[in-house]
Design an enzyme around this catalytic site. Structure first.
Site, PDB file in Angstrom:
ATOM      1  N   LYS A   1       0.851  -1.192   0.000  1.00 29.01           N
ATOM      2  CA  LYS A   1       0.000   0.000   0.000  1.00 29.01           C
ATOM      3  C   LYS A   1       0.885   1.239   0.000  1.00 29.01           C
ATOM      4  CE  LYS A   1       0.827   1.353   4.468  1.00 29.01           C
ATOM      5  NZ  LYS A   1       1.529   2.602   4.853  1.00 29.01           N
TER       6      LYS A   1
ATOM      7  N   PRO B   1      10.174  -4.625   1.399  1.00 22.79           N
ATOM      8  CA  PRO B   1      11.178  -4.386   2.439  1.00 22.79           C
ATOM      9  C   PRO B   1      10.531  -4.139   3.793  1.00 22.79           C
ATOM     10  CG  PRO B   1      10.836  -2.393   1.175  1.00 22.79           C
ATOM     11  CD  PRO B   1      10.019  -3.455   0.503  1.00 22.79           C
TER      12      PRO B   1
ATOM     13  N   GLY C   1      10.293  -2.059   7.261  1.00 19.76           N
ATOM     14  CA  GLY C   1      10.539  -0.661   7.588  1.00 19.76           C
ATOM     15  C   GLY C   1      10.471   0.246   6.393  1.00 19.76           C
TER      16      GLY C   1
ATOM     17  N   GLY D   1       4.023  -4.100   4.446  1.00 18.15           N
ATOM     18  CA  GLY D   1       4.304  -5.492   4.106  1.00 18.15           C
ATOM     19  C   GLY D   1       3.884  -6.487   5.167  1.00 18.15           C
ATOM     20  N   GLY D   2       4.308  -6.273   6.420  1.00 19.98           N
ATOM     21  CA  GLY D   2       3.954  -7.209   7.485  1.00 19.98           C
ATOM     22  C   GLY D   2       2.465  -7.246   7.741  1.00 19.98           C
ATOM     23  N   SER D   3       1.819  -6.090   7.727  1.00 20.96           N
ATOM     24  CA  SER D   3       0.372  -6.032   7.933  1.00 20.96           C
ATOM     25  C   SER D   3      -0.377  -6.694   6.793  1.00 20.96           C
ATOM     26  CB  SER D   3      -0.077  -4.575   8.075  1.00 20.96           C
ATOM     27  OG  SER D   3       0.453  -3.986   9.238  1.00 20.96           O
ATOM     28  N   SER D   4       0.100  -6.487   5.567  1.00 17.51           N
ATOM     29  CA  SER D   4      -0.542  -7.102   4.412  1.00 17.51           C
ATOM     30  C   SER D   4      -0.411  -8.621   4.466  1.00 17.51           C
ATOM     31  CB  SER D   4       0.069  -6.559   3.115  1.00 17.51           C
ATOM     32  OG  SER D   4      -0.636  -7.033   1.985  1.00 17.51           O
TER      33      SER D   4
ATOM     34  N   ASP E   1      -2.805  -1.129  10.335  1.00 18.10           N
ATOM     35  CA  ASP E   1      -2.988  -1.229   8.883  1.00 18.10           C
ATOM     36  C   ASP E   1      -3.697  -2.521   8.459  1.00 18.10           C
ATOM     37  OD1 ASP E   1      -1.693   1.165   8.595  1.00 18.10           O
ATOM     38  OD2 ASP E   1       0.160   0.330   7.799  1.00 18.10           O
TER      39      ASP E   1
END
Length: 294
Positions: free
Chosen positions: A14, A102, A104, A109-112, A144
């Site tokens: 996002k 990446p 940070g 990315g982690g939330s997705s 997120d």
């Protein structure tokens, strides 16, 4: 036929087209306004049910211990919720991930990844949770996560959980990864952070686009000035990409983006990106591809 695997499940990135900090709650959380934009670029997850009840990540991720991974924590939350509802613990699962976003980077990315895990396992375990229930389940893990389960470009308020669908331009984005990880907490704790930007409305944003303006020119990212002062590579990327159009940092950083009307324009900019940076292009998405499994 009962499904036992779900492969090639997308976890898209996002962008925050703007990000305003309007205040701070008594509990320390910041009050935000933003527009979330989905991209046709991201990680890919694969799920295979096990014969026991263990939840395992079968892909090593540098710097992310399995027990701290949002994917695993989200899966464990859903497994516990299924147990609470049915009295039976669902089968375990092996989760593999093709990681391209990446850490940070401000791309979610982690939330997705966690949101895709919740949507995929809701289907594999035949849990039957609604989209709203999955959003509520994921919120404690990350602000997120509800957006990705919401699955549409959204005008967000509060801590990012109050979502309204919003139309965004059909365009291409060039994204630069400056090569640094920006810790979100360091940005939000900075003394110089602007915390009193006047609130806007979804109508303000839509009217701005209706006048033919580029979405990247609406508002600003209140976190960008702090991130640029603390991390020179972010400032350098904003300055370089700004020569081609409105350049802005996404989220709390570090990635920097600019919008272009065509793939050809994006390609022309990409061809000039200095080799010190990773850069890529992505098309704007209207809907999350995983909505079809809910």
């Amino acid at each position: 036929m009962t499904l036992t695997t779900l492969n090639n499940c997308p976890a898209p990135a996002k962008l925050n087209l703007f990000l305003h900090v309007n205040g701070r709650r008594a509990d320390g959380y910041h009050l935000l306004q933003t527009v979330f934009q989905l991209l046709d670029h991201g990680d890919t997850l694969h799920f295979a049910l096990r014969d026991d009840t263990l939840i395992r990540r079968v892909t090593a991720l540098a710097g992310v211990p399995e027990e701290q991974d949002l994917i695993i924590r989200a899966a464990q939350l859903l497994q516990a919720e299924v147990l609470r509802r049915t009295g039976a613990l669902p089968r375990g699962v092996d989760i593999a991930i093709d990681k391209v976003l990446p850490m940070g980077g401000g791309l979610g990315g982690g939330s997705s990844d966690a949101a895709t895990a919740l949507m995929a396992l809701n289907r594999l375990w035949q849990a039957g949770l609604t989209r709203e229930e999955l959003m509520a389940l994921g919120l404690p893990l990350g602000a997120d996560i509800p957006f990705f389960i919401f699955g549409e470009n959204a005008f967000a308020e509060g801590v990012g959980e109050a979502l309204q669908p919003v139309a965004t331009p059909d365009c291409w984005y060039v994204v630069i990864e400056p090569g640094v990880q920006v810790p979100t907490a360091a940005i939000f704790c900075a003394e110089g952070l602007t915390r009193n930007t006047e609130p806007v409305t979804i109508a303000d944003f839509s009217r701005y686009l209706a006048e033919g303006n580029d979405a990247g020119g609406f508002g600003k990212n209140d976190l960008q000035q702090v991130a640029c002062s603390l991390f020179k590579p972010v400032a350098d990327a904003v300055e370089w990409l700004g020569a081609y159009g409105e350049a802005r940092m996404t989220g709390s950083g570090a990635c920097v983006f600019s919008a272009f009307g065509s793939q050809e324009e994006a390609d022309a900019v990409l061809s000039n990106v200095p080799p010190v940076w990773i850069a890529w292009k992505a098309k704007a998405l209207n809907r999350h591809p995983m909505l079809t499994v809910l």
